[in-house]
Design an enzyme around this catalytic site. Sequence first.
Site, PDB file in Angstrom:
ATOM      1  N   ARG A  13       0.819  -1.219   0.000  1.00  0.00           N
ATOM      2  CA  ARG A  13       0.000   0.000   0.000  1.00  0.00           C
ATOM      3  C   ARG A  13       0.849   1.263   0.000  1.00  0.00           C
ATOM      4  O   ARG A  13       0.330   2.363  -0.095  1.00  0.00           O
ATOM      5  CB  ARG A  13      -0.905   0.010   1.232  1.00  0.00           C
ATOM      6  CG  ARG A  13      -2.087  -0.919   1.045  1.00  0.00           C
ATOM      7  CD  ARG A  13      -2.998  -0.820   2.233  1.00  0.00           C
ATOM      8  NE  ARG A  13      -4.314  -1.362   1.947  1.00  0.00           N
ATOM      9  CZ  ARG A  13      -5.240  -1.544   2.873  1.00  0.00           C
ATOM     10  NH1 ARG A  13      -4.983  -1.232   4.142  1.00  0.00           N
ATOM     11  NH2 ARG A  13      -6.417  -2.031   2.551  1.00  0.00           N
ATOM     12  N   GLY A  17       5.690  -0.006  -2.914  1.00  0.00           N
ATOM     13  CA  GLY A  17       5.026  -1.303  -3.073  1.00  0.00           C
ATOM     14  C   GLY A  17       3.853  -1.225  -4.045  1.00  0.00           C
ATOM     15  O   GLY A  17       3.648  -2.135  -4.855  1.00  0.00           O
ATOM     16  N   SER A 108      17.997   2.948   0.527  1.00  0.00           N
ATOM     17  CA  SER A 108      17.744   4.366   0.304  1.00  0.00           C
ATOM     18  C   SER A 108      19.078   5.051   0.099  1.00  0.00           C
ATOM     19  O   SER A 108      20.117   4.564   0.573  1.00  0.00           O
ATOM     20  CB  SER A 108      17.062   4.918   1.552  1.00  0.00           C
ATOM     21  OG  SER A 108      17.323   6.294   1.689  1.00  0.00           O
ATOM     22  N   SER A 109      19.056   6.215  -0.567  1.00  0.00           N
ATOM     23  CA  SER A 109      20.324   6.915  -0.783  1.00  0.00           C
ATOM     24  C   SER A 109      20.853   7.539   0.504  1.00  0.00           C
ATOM     25  O   SER A 109      22.017   7.941   0.559  1.00  0.00           O
ATOM     26  CB  SER A 109      20.166   7.981  -1.864  1.00  0.00           C
ATOM     27  OG  SER A 109      19.161   8.890  -1.499  1.00  0.00           O
ATOM     28  N   CYS A 110      20.034   7.605   1.573  1.00  0.00           N
ATOM     29  CA  CYS A 110      20.528   8.221   2.809  1.00  0.00           C
ATOM     30  C   CYS A 110      21.437   7.297   3.603  1.00  0.00           C
ATOM     31  O   CYS A 110      21.953   7.676   4.645  1.00  0.00           O
ATOM     32  CB  CYS A 110      19.378   8.706   3.671  1.00  0.00           C
ATOM     33  SG  CYS A 110      18.472   7.372   4.410  1.00  0.00           S
ATOM     34  N   TYR A 137      17.308   5.680  10.626  1.00  0.00           N
ATOM     35  CA  TYR A 137      16.784   4.966   9.458  1.00  0.00           C
ATOM     36  C   TYR A 137      17.940   4.372   8.650  1.00  0.00           C
ATOM     37  O   TYR A 137      17.893   3.210   8.235  1.00  0.00           O
ATOM     38  CB  TYR A 137      15.999   5.975   8.616  1.00  0.00           C
ATOM     39  CG  TYR A 137      15.446   5.459   7.331  1.00  0.00           C
ATOM     40  CD1 TYR A 137      14.283   4.690   7.312  1.00  0.00           C
ATOM     41  CD2 TYR A 137      16.062   5.755   6.115  1.00  0.00           C
ATOM     42  CE1 TYR A 137      13.754   4.230   6.111  1.00  0.00           C
ATOM     43  CE2 TYR A 137      15.540   5.296   4.918  1.00  0.00           C
ATOM     44  CZ  TYR A 137      14.389   4.536   4.923  1.00  0.00           C
ATOM     45  OH  TYR A 137      13.870   4.087   3.733  1.00  0.00           O
ATOM     46  N   LYS A 141      18.755   0.461   7.576  1.00  0.00           N
ATOM     47  CA  LYS A 141      18.841   0.032   6.175  1.00  0.00           C
ATOM     48  C   LYS A 141      20.209  -0.593   5.872  1.00  0.00           C
ATOM     49  O   LYS A 141      20.302  -1.557   5.119  1.00  0.00           O
ATOM     50  CB  LYS A 141      18.575   1.216   5.244  1.00  0.00           C
ATOM     51  CG  LYS A 141      17.110   1.623   5.200  1.00  0.00           C
ATOM     52  CD  LYS A 141      16.280   0.562   4.499  1.00  0.00           C
ATOM     53  CE  LYS A 141      14.813   0.925   4.391  1.00  0.00           C
ATOM     54  NZ  LYS A 141      14.013  -0.176   3.809  1.00  0.00           N
ATOM     55  N   PRO A 164      17.353   3.178  -4.010  1.00  0.00           N
ATOM     56  CA  PRO A 164      16.751   4.267  -4.774  1.00  0.00           C
ATOM     57  C   PRO A 164      17.117   5.636  -4.219  1.00  0.00           C
ATOM     58  O   PRO A 164      17.328   5.801  -3.019  1.00  0.00           O
ATOM     59  CB  PRO A 164      15.250   4.026  -4.631  1.00  0.00           C
ATOM     60  CG  PRO A 164      15.083   3.155  -3.438  1.00  0.00           C
ATOM     61  CD  PRO A 164      16.378   2.450  -3.191  1.00  0.00           C
ATOM     62  N   HIS A 180       8.141  13.933   2.515  1.00  0.00           N
ATOM     63  CA  HIS A 180       9.355  14.442   1.886  1.00  0.00           C
ATOM     64  C   HIS A 180       9.032  15.745   1.158  1.00  0.00           C
ATOM     65  O   HIS A 180       7.887  16.143   1.029  1.00  0.00           O
ATOM     66  CB  HIS A 180       9.925  13.392   0.924  1.00  0.00           C
ATOM     67  CG  HIS A 180      10.618  12.287   1.641  1.00  0.00           C
ATOM     68  ND1 HIS A 180      10.026  11.058   1.855  1.00  0.00           N
ATOM     69  CD2 HIS A 180      11.840  12.221   2.222  1.00  0.00           C
ATOM     70  CE1 HIS A 180      10.869  10.293   2.528  1.00  0.00           C
ATOM     71  NE2 HIS A 180      11.972  10.968   2.768  1.00  0.00           N
ATOM     72  N   ARG A 210      18.990  17.731  -4.540  1.00  0.00           N
ATOM     73  CA  ARG A 210      18.442  16.378  -4.467  1.00  0.00           C
ATOM     74  C   ARG A 210      18.126  15.883  -5.872  1.00  0.00           C
ATOM     75  O   ARG A 210      17.844  16.665  -6.772  1.00  0.00           O
ATOM     76  CB  ARG A 210      17.132  16.348  -3.644  1.00  0.00           C
ATOM     77  CG  ARG A 210      17.282  16.704  -2.166  1.00  0.00           C
ATOM     78  CD  ARG A 210      17.953  15.604  -1.366  1.00  0.00           C
ATOM     79  NE  ARG A 210      17.967  15.917   0.055  1.00  0.00           N
ATOM     80  CZ  ARG A 210      18.896  16.675   0.660  1.00  0.00           C
ATOM     81  NH1 ARG A 210      19.894  17.197  -0.039  1.00  0.00           N
ATOM     82  NH2 ARG A 210      18.825  16.908   1.958  1.00  0.00           N
ATOM     83  N   ASP A 270      18.553  22.011   6.655  1.00  0.00           N
ATOM     84  CA  ASP A 270      18.810  21.723   5.240  1.00  0.00           C
ATOM     85  C   ASP A 270      19.055  20.238   5.017  1.00  0.00           C
ATOM     86  O   ASP A 270      18.877  19.727   3.923  1.00  0.00           O
ATOM     87  CB  ASP A 270      20.083  22.466   4.781  1.00  0.00           C
ATOM     88  CG  ASP A 270      19.765  23.825   4.175  1.00  0.00           C
ATOM     89  OD1 ASP A 270      18.590  24.063   3.839  1.00  0.00           O
ATOM     90  OD2 ASP A 270      20.703  24.631   4.035  1.00  0.00           O
TER      91      ASP A 270
END
Length: 311
Positions: A13, A17, A108-110, A137, A141, A164, A180, A210, A270
């Site tokens: 959901r 996904g 994630s890219s973070c 987070y 990951k 991603p 976001h 970004r 920032d």
Amino acid sequence: MNPNARIYVAGHRGLVGSAICRALEAGGYRNLVTRTHAELDLTDQAAVRAFFEEVRPEYVFLAAARVGGILANDTRPAEFIRDNLLIQTNVIDAAHRTGTRKLLFLGSSCIYPKHAPQPIKEEYLLSGPLEPTNEWYAVAKIAGIKMCQAYRRQYGFDAICAMPTNLYGPGDNFDLETSHVLPALIRKFHEAKESGAPSVTVWGTGTPRREFLHVDDLADACLFLMQHYEGEEIVNVGVGEDISIGELAELIRQAVGYTGAVVFDTTKPDGTPRKLLDVGRIHALGWRARIPLAEGIRATVEAYVDSLAAA
Ligand code: GDP
């Protein structure tokens, strides 16, 4: 994956996904398995094991996670680290134990160091300190990536990891406290246009950069990797270009058709100064993003306005 393969999409959901389900359905896959949060709590190990023993999915897309923007990450660190560690550990382990043929884990890219050289190559993982606003987070990951790599090494489990960049698209979270930047700005500009407000406030200085990937492009990449990639190395998924938050605000202002001013609130953080992924690896595998940002933003604004009308 043949069209009759039993495929479980965890987190069906969510933004990612739901896009993976759309892509699988469009690709003719007929045997998708999903469970709502109410039906299956992925943080509950016993429940996850029982589900996998009963259903025995052949392929798993692990798109379930506790996600959120800079404010949510910064103010609810315990939930971000706990829920993500539990969800991914339970699902990866149960998939391996019950004979899943292949699993795709979404990062994630973070996860990359705050001051990683740009564009960010996959090998920069764990080469420096993380961005403090989302390290909870990110640490979870990173543990998920390491778990996939460890299960491949020790058990030969075919778990792959896609990283991603910042995502957007229909079905995004438009709650201003937890979203976001891209959906937040769509909402702020739309509401300002409707109410005739003289200005819209954008957090931070507007200078951070970004990269934004449409979620339908990500879903396409996930199917591509499931079919064509088998390996321990993580794979970045992005467009290879970034823009500043100020430029993004201008694009969204135009897409919404708002004519007032843009004001920057520099009391808000920032975050990391720049986050652009190096997409050389996935390009070499034969995949590229297709949806241009301006077009993707227009479609997302339309979907948002339609969803308000429907509600
Ligand atoms: P990040 O990529 O993990 O930093 O997450 P975000 O998408 O939440 O924020 C990206 C950048 O956009 C940060 O520099 C934010 O300060 C900035 N930004 C500007 N306005 C907003 C807003 O209304 N909401 C959010 N979430 N970020 C904003």
